[in-house]
Structures are given as structure tokens and as C-alpha cells.
Write an enzyme that holds these catalytic residues in place. Structure first.
Site, PDB file in Angstrom:
ATOM      1  N   PRO A 343      -4.402  -2.930   3.028  1.00  0.00           N
ATOM      2  CA  PRO A 343      -5.045  -4.228   3.277  1.00  0.00           C
ATOM      3  C   PRO A 343      -4.040  -5.158   3.946  1.00  0.00           C
ATOM      4  O   PRO A 343      -2.927  -5.331   3.445  1.00  0.00           O
ATOM      5  CB  PRO A 343      -5.402  -4.727   1.869  1.00  0.00           C
ATOM      6  N   CYS A 450       0.427  -9.632  -3.628  1.00  0.00           N
ATOM      7  CA  CYS A 450       0.601 -10.663  -2.605  1.00  0.00           C
ATOM      8  C   CYS A 450       1.731 -11.608  -2.995  1.00  0.00           C
ATOM      9  O   CYS A 450       1.697 -12.219  -4.065  1.00  0.00           O
ATOM     10  CB  CYS A 450      -0.698 -11.439  -2.406  1.00  0.00           C
ATOM     11  N   HIS A 533       3.747  -0.798  -4.159  1.00  0.00           N
ATOM     12  CA  HIS A 533       4.613  -1.193  -3.048  1.00  0.00           C
ATOM     13  C   HIS A 533       6.034  -1.278  -3.591  1.00  0.00           C
ATOM     14  O   HIS A 533       6.293  -2.027  -4.527  1.00  0.00           O
ATOM     15  CB  HIS A 533       4.163  -2.543  -2.483  1.00  0.00           C
ATOM     16  N   GLY A 591       5.371   1.499   1.508  1.00  0.00           N
ATOM     17  CA  GLY A 591       6.593   0.821   1.912  1.00  0.00           C
ATOM     18  C   GLY A 591       7.409   1.573   2.933  1.00  0.00           C
ATOM     19  O   GLY A 591       7.896   2.677   2.673  1.00  0.00           O
TER      20      GLY A 591
END
Length: 748
Positions: A343, A450, A533, A591
Site C-alpha cells: 500500500p 504508518c 516492515h 523492506g
């Protein structure tokens, strides 16, 4: 600083050479020194790592050692160029350093005055307005000149009703790109913006009426319309799916939509959590002072286990069961052959996702949508859920893939939605609304990664990593109200560098925390897949992603998946509806994956089921092709330009070919070009594999077009956009997201 090109007039797209042909030549009158080094563009090359480099990744002609953080460009392509006017700040400024300067909120002071920061984000960016001088009334827009519909506003209407006046005075001249043919009409046989189209001359004509007058009419091509074959039966005539109806958005905005599952579940969770918290606090206060022995040792393990068991039994007798159980979910599959597109904020728009699907992306996600605006019926937030019909096709699987029982590939799809929420009830209602309004979703993913301050300080995104109990409750509730749509979650290592907590959080999501064990008979929270991540929120992009930590989490999930039966509460058999994905939780790593070498290494050594790709496809979207082919693809400049042209066509289909749609396409194209210009062609490198965080010195390409595509000057990005979208509107403006062209916020 990367080079910028002289402001010469570039050829129109139809005059561009084919991928195998010579690149366009610069006008010698401009006196560009790069023209002296013009080289004929080579055809696209496929280079295996074994063929192009030795075992340590160094080419035979590259004796110089590889410098950390610097792209190893061959000396003959490196140039010494000073920054020119209009060029963005040097990429030597680290991406996260630019952002840190902005979020820190402090500036150096000199002589008592604040120095103007030269790095950081361009806050409050504006893009101007791309619109007609005066709009055309909708009562006229799709009608023949002499047969307009009745305008509901009558004389009070502020839009133009005279078609010829609109075309002559208020609308800019038609575009001549794409050979003057409307790309939308060329594909669909009709244009969806009517007379407002910037290519309207290609699908309109003047006809003589019975009384001898000349009437302007729109044309539809029936042959083209017959050739259109919808990939899925529920797609609209423009190929879009998951389009929220105006009625649904109005119902949400006016609070008329019912939430038969989210409402009762939220009330139950609030009441039960309050009771649990009260009971736990009371028991802590009532703990006997002499609970420890004289030696300071705690009670023996058997006694503690008995007390814990009795406590659970008491709580299960005390607390009310949830009002309903989760619905059984569709089964999922993630495997080595299914790379996923992450995303992406701003960049993860429908045209870009559509391009990536063509190039081999097996899973895509919407841009992150905030739960509260979704519940309020916000148009722009619901627009993020739109997907192309190609994203509704099932992923490609290898024969003999290890799938969970009950998985049906023919019923699977590629596109999922991602939401963020800071309160459980918001996540529950947004999830139920998505399941009701846009049911064609593979998954609903909760964003817990986020790093943006605005989201973090609101308690959403990576802020949930610091509140594992709250996060677990949200996942459980989403799983309860999502009907058949599976729930997944994307997390980071943690919020602080020195305190990664993803391992504990992952274990909690698979086994359940202590608080929820008092409420639920089964441990698993219900997440069908977890994506990690490999960075903390604090770290941002200052260092490489920690794939060793990702590997630890993968090993933990594998062990827990294998021992699900052993760790499940044995008081009764677990309900199949509470077991995520038939009892198996998939794990994806995320990542710094920038080549097929990285991808294969992560799959084989990190133990992840699949890899999610973020910045890599933004820089080179054919990364999915490289993964599938297992080799580097040295795309020529004209091949890369063809992808840009395709993006423009897809943008006009998605946002419209009118003035507003052209401006929107231009804006998102330039956002994307701020990433693609970071690509250093494989043929220019001394060492392989390339690293995504390596910054190139100023270099020239193998031809003029390759040099232009590497320009850091946003004015050159505008020039590239004009090759396909014509001259920009006089009010169009573009400011790069970061003053150093940073891309830290692209991926959560």
C-alpha cells in the site's frame, strides 16, 4: 546532483523511436555538451547475475571497490555538474534527514533569527487548478447540440449552455498527442466525459439536420464497443470495480446506514473491557502481602497454574459472550511466486497498480484510507477503494503450491483495501461498511506501520504498536464484522530503535493476550496474514531494513503455526470460524527489495512466505518481471518511456480525459517521476546487485532520453508529461513532496 537537461523542444510521442530504434537527438543549437557523448540506445538486455558479475557482485571491468551508500556507476558515465537554477536539492541529503528537519520543528538560529531551512518537506503543497475557464452544464455535456436536457437550475445555473461558445471560448484546444485520438474512446468506443474531452474532435462531428442546420453530435463506435471484453462480470463499463454508489455515500454522511454487527460488538467490547479492567485492578489491590516466601521466591509453579486456571474459569462464568461470532473467511494463499505491491500513499493509485499488475504484481492494495472519513461517506476516501478489473483476477500459482485446505484460486483476487484507525469502533464500522459497499476485496488490511506524525499523534498507524491490547481488540472486532473478507495487518519492528516489539506483538496476535484470554475461548486474534516492515518508526530510512529481525519473526510464526493445537486452549475444541485462514497465519517481509537477487534471498533465507515490495516498483515497476524471470532486465529508455505513456493512458481512463482529468493525471505522473528518475540503468553499474539506498553521483545516460529520465529537475518531469498530456494548464503547479525529493512517507 543529478544532471538536468537543456529546455529543448522534445518530439511528440508519435515521433518517438521504437524501443529498438535510435533515441531522439538534441537540437545542436542548444549547445548541450551531452550531445557530444550521444550514444545509440541499446536494445533491452537480459543479464543474469552469473553472466554479468563474479561471485561477489563485481563486474570484470570494475577494479574499483564498492563504496557504501554510493551507486557504483562506471567512470565514463559520471559527469561533474554544478546544481542549476530550478533544480531540487541534492540527493546527498538523506531522505529521513529531510523529514526529521521538518518534524523536529526547530531551526538553527543565527544572530537571533531563524535560518530558512533548505531541506525538509514542502508542506501545504498546492497543485493549482486544471479546469475550463467556464464549465459546461451537465444538461448539455452528453447531448447533441440542439437536444439538451432540461437544466434543473434554470436561469440560476452558473455553467455554460451554449455548446459552440463553450468549445470556442471556455475550453482549451484539443490535444494532438496520441495522434489526436482520445485514448478512452479508442479502447471503449465511447468517451465518458462527453464534450469536455480534450480530444473531443476525435469522437464528434457536425451533421446537417432536416432543416439544413449544422448540429454538433458525439460519436460512439459500435465496433469498438463490441470488442470490449470485461474481465469480470461485475466491472463497470469503464472497467472499474468497487465504486461506492452516491446513495451509499449519502447514507453514510447522513448516518442513515445501519451497522448491525459493528454497533452491538462495539457496545459489548466496551462494557466487557470495562468490567475486566475493574476486576483486574481489584485483584491486584487485593493481592496478599505475604505472597512471597522468606527467601523472596514466588509461589510454586503448580499453585500459580491452578490459581490462573481458576481465575479463567471464574471470568468465563462472569462475562457475557460476544453478540455473534465471526463469519468463516475465504481462504488465502501467499507464496514465493506471489510478490505483493505494498500500500503506497499517493503513489498507489489505480493507474500505477494496473501497470504493476501487467508487469507481474500478484497482489495490490489501496492507498491507506482513514476509517473515520470512510464512515462519514467522504468521497475522496471512498475513491481510494476503486480498483481496475485486472486486479479482480486470481493470482498466478505454481503447480503443487502448498495451499491451505479450502483455498479456491478461482475465487481469489489480487486487490485488497488498507485502513487506519485510532479507535476500535471506527475500525469496526469502516470494516463493516467496506464489506457491505465494496465486497470485492481480497483482504482488509489494518495499517500499523504508518510513521507520519499526523497519523501517529492521532493514535493510528504505528502508534498502535505501543498499545498491543488495543490492537488485538481491533483485529478481533474487524474479523467479527468483515463477513467473508479476511483481515490482515501490516506492522513495523516498533516505534523506537532500541525497543523492537514486533516479536511479542506477533506472538500476541497468534496466541492472544492475557486480557482477551479472559473473554475468548480461542487464542488467535484472527489475522490471516501479518506483514512486517523491517524498520522502526524512529529509524525511517536512515539504515537498511533489518531482515535478520524479520527472519526471527518468520521462525516464530512457523513454530506457532506448527504447534497451534498444542497452544490452543483445550477446554473445548476451537471454533473453525475463529481460526484465521484455516489455522495458518501467513507472514510477509517488507523492506529494501530492489532486485530478483534480494527477493530470492529473502524467500530462501528469511523464511517468509512472500515479499511485499514498496519503493522498488516505484523506481522500476518491471521489478516484478525481473523476479518472475530470475534475471536483471536492462530496460532501454524508450521502453521506460512507453511505460510512462501507458500510465498516462490509464490515468485518463481512471480520472477522465477532460481538463480536470488531464491535470490529475499530470500531477500523479510527476509524483511517480520523482521516483523513477532514481533508477540507474544496469548497464551503467560496475557492481551488482544494485541497492535501493545507494545514491548516484551526477551521471549521463547512454543517450539523451536516458539522461532526461534521470533528471532531478521537476521542470524536466513537467516536460516529460507534456510529451503525452500536452502543455500544462496555466494554473497548474507542482511542488515535489520533499525539498530533497525524499520519499520517506510513500510507504507505511
Amino acid at each position: 546532483m543529478e544532471p538536468t537537461t537543456a529546455q529543448e523542444q522534445l518530439p511528440a510521442p508519435e515521433q518517438l523511436p521504437a524501443p529498438e530504434a535510435n533515441a531522439p537527438k538534441r537540437d545542436p543549437e542548444n549547445g548541450d555538451a551531452a550531445a557530444d557523448h550521444q550514444a545509440q540506445e541499446p536494445p533491452s538486455k537480459k543479464a543474469r547475475l552469473d553472466d554479468s558479475a563474479d561471485s561477489n557482485g563485481q563486474t570484470a571491468d570494475a577494479p574499483a571497490p564498492r563504496m557504501k551508500g554510493v551507486a557504483p556507476i562506471k567512470p565514463e558515465f559520471i559527469i561533474d555538474q554544478q546544481p542549476t537554477r530550478g533544480q531540487t536539492a541534492s540527493d546527498a541529503n538523506a531522505d529521513d534527514a529531510a523529514e526529521a528537519a521538518h518534524h523536529d520543528g526547530r531551526a538553527d538560529e543565527q544572530n537571533g533569527k531563524k535560518k530558512k531551512k533548505k531541506t525538509g518537506q514542502n508542506t501545504n503543497r498546492t497543485f493549482g487548478r486544471s479546469e475550463d475557464a467556464k464549465g459546461l452544464c451537465s444538461s448539455v455535456n452528453f447531448r447533441p447540440e440542439f437536444s439538451p436536457a432540461e437544466c434543473t437550475f434554470g436561469e440560476k445555473c452558473r455553467y455554460e449552455h451554449d455548446l459552440r461558445t463553450y468549445l470556442k471560448e471556455h475550453k482549451r484546444e484539443d490535444l494532438t498527442t496520441f495522434n489526436g485520438m482520445c485514448p478512452v474512446w479508442d479502447v471503449h468506443g465511447k468517451c465518458f466525459v462527453g464534450w469536455k474531452c480534450r480530444f473531443v474532435g476525435s469522437h464528434s462531428e457536425e451533421r446537417e439536420t432536416a432543416d439544413g442546420r449544422k448540429e454538433l453530435v458525439l460519436i460512439e463506435d459500435e465496433e469498438r464497443k463490441k470488442k470490449v471484453q470485461r474481465l469480470v462480470p461485475f466491472a463497470g463499463e469503464d472497467g472499474a470495480v468497487n465504486v461506492a454508489s452516491m446513495e451509499d455515500k449519502i447514507a453514510l454522511a447522513r448516518r442513515k446506514m445501519d451497522f448491525p454487527r459493528a454497533g452491538p460488538y462495539s457496545a459489548w467490547l466496551e462494557n466487557t473491557s470495562r468490567t475486566i479492567e475493574k476486576e483486574l485492578h481489584k485483584r491486584h489491590r487485593a493481592a496478599p502481602v505475604g505472597a512471597e516466601t522468606k527467601d523472596g521466591e514466588s509461589k510454586d509453579a503448580e499453585s500459580k497454574d491452578a490459581d490462573s486456571k481458576d481465575e479463567k474459569e471464574e471470568n468465563r462464568a462472569m462475562y457475557v459472550e460476544p453478540p455473534f461470532m465471526p463469519s468463516e473467511k475465504r481462504r488465502l494463499y501467499f507464496g514465493p511466486e506471489t510478490p505483493a505491491l505494498a500500500p503506497l500513499t499517493t503513489q498507489g493509485n489505480m493507474p500505477f497498480r494496473r501497470l504493476c499488475v501487467e508487469l507481474g504484481a500478484q497482489f495490490t492494495y489501496s492507498e491507506m484510507a482513514m476509517s473515520l472519513p470512510l464512515i462519514q461517506g467522504n468521497k475522496s476516501e471512498w475513491a481510494l477503494m476503486r480498483a481496475h478489473e485486472s486486479e479482480m483476477l486470481p493470482p498466478t500459482m505454481l503447480p503443487g503450491a502448498d495451499i491451505v485446505q479450502g483455498y479456491d484460486n478461482s475465487k481469489d483476487m489480487k486487490f485488497g483495501a488498507q485502513i487506519a484507525a485510532n479507535k476500535p469502533w471506527q475500525a469496526f464500522k469502516a470494516t463493516e461498511a467496506l464489506a457491505k459497499v465494496t465486497p470485492n476485496l481480497r483482504v482488509i488490511d489494518l495499517n500499523c506501520g504508518c510513521p507520519i506524525d499526523l497519523v501517529f499523534k492521532d493514535g493510528a498507524g504505528s502508534a498502535l504498536l505501543e498499545h498491543p491490547s488495543k490492537l488485538e481488540k481491533i483485529i478481533r472486532g474487524m474479523n467479527t464484522v468483515s463477513d467473508q473478507i479476511p483481515i490482515t495487518v501490516k506492522i513495523r519492528m516498533g516505534t523506537k530503535d532500541n525497543n523492537p516489539n514486533a516479536l511479542k506483538l506477533t506472538e500476541r496476535l497468534l496466541l492472544g493476550g492475557y486480557e482477551t484470554s479472559l473473554l475468548h475461548h480461542d487464542g488467535a486474534a484472527g489475522a490471516a496474514a501479518i506483514t512486517l516492515h523491517g524498520r522502526s518508526r524512529q529509524q525511517r530510512y536512515t539504515r537498511q531494513a533489518d531482515w535478520e529481525y524479520i527472519s526471527e519473526c518468520a521462525a516464530l510464526i512457523k513454530r506457532l503455526n506448527e504447534k497451534t493445537d498444542a497452544v490452543t486452549d483445550t477446554i473445548r475444541e476451537p471454533d473453525a470460524r475463529t481460526q484465521p485462514n484455516g489455522g495458518k497465519v501467513y507472514f510477509l517481509g517488507n523492506g529494501d527489495c530492489y532486485s530478483h537477487v534480494d527477493y530470492d534471498n529473502h524467500i530462501n533465507n528469511a523464511g517468509v512466505d512472500a515479499v511485499m515490495l514498496g519503493r522498488g516498483p516505484l523506481i522500476k515497476p518491471w521489478l516484478f518481471e525481473e523476479i518472475q524471470a530470475g534475471q536483471y532486465l536492462d530496460k532501454s529508455a524508450t521502453e521506460r518511456l512507453a511505460m510512462i505513456e501507458k500510465f498516462c493512458k490509464y490515468g485518463l481512463e481512471a480520472w477522465g480525459s477532460d481538463e480536470h482529468g488531464v491535470g490529475t493525471t499530470r500531477r500523479f505522473l510527476m509524483e511517480w517521476l520523482s521516483f523513477t528518475r532514481r533508477y540507474v540503468p544496469i548497464g551503467l553499474l560496475e557492481h551488482l546487485p544494485p541497492y535501493i539506498n545507494d545514491r548516484p553521483p551526477a551521471f549521463r545516460g547512454r543517450n539523451e532520453l536516458e539522461t532526461l529520465l534521470a533528471s532531478a529537475n521537476y521542470k524536466d518531469w513537467l516536460k516529460i508529461s507534456e510529451m503525452f498530456l500536452g502543455p500544462a494548464h496555466k494554473d497548474f503547479k507542482f511542488e515535489p513532496k520533499h525539498k530533497s525529493n525524499s520519499y520517506d512517507e510513500a510507504e507505511g
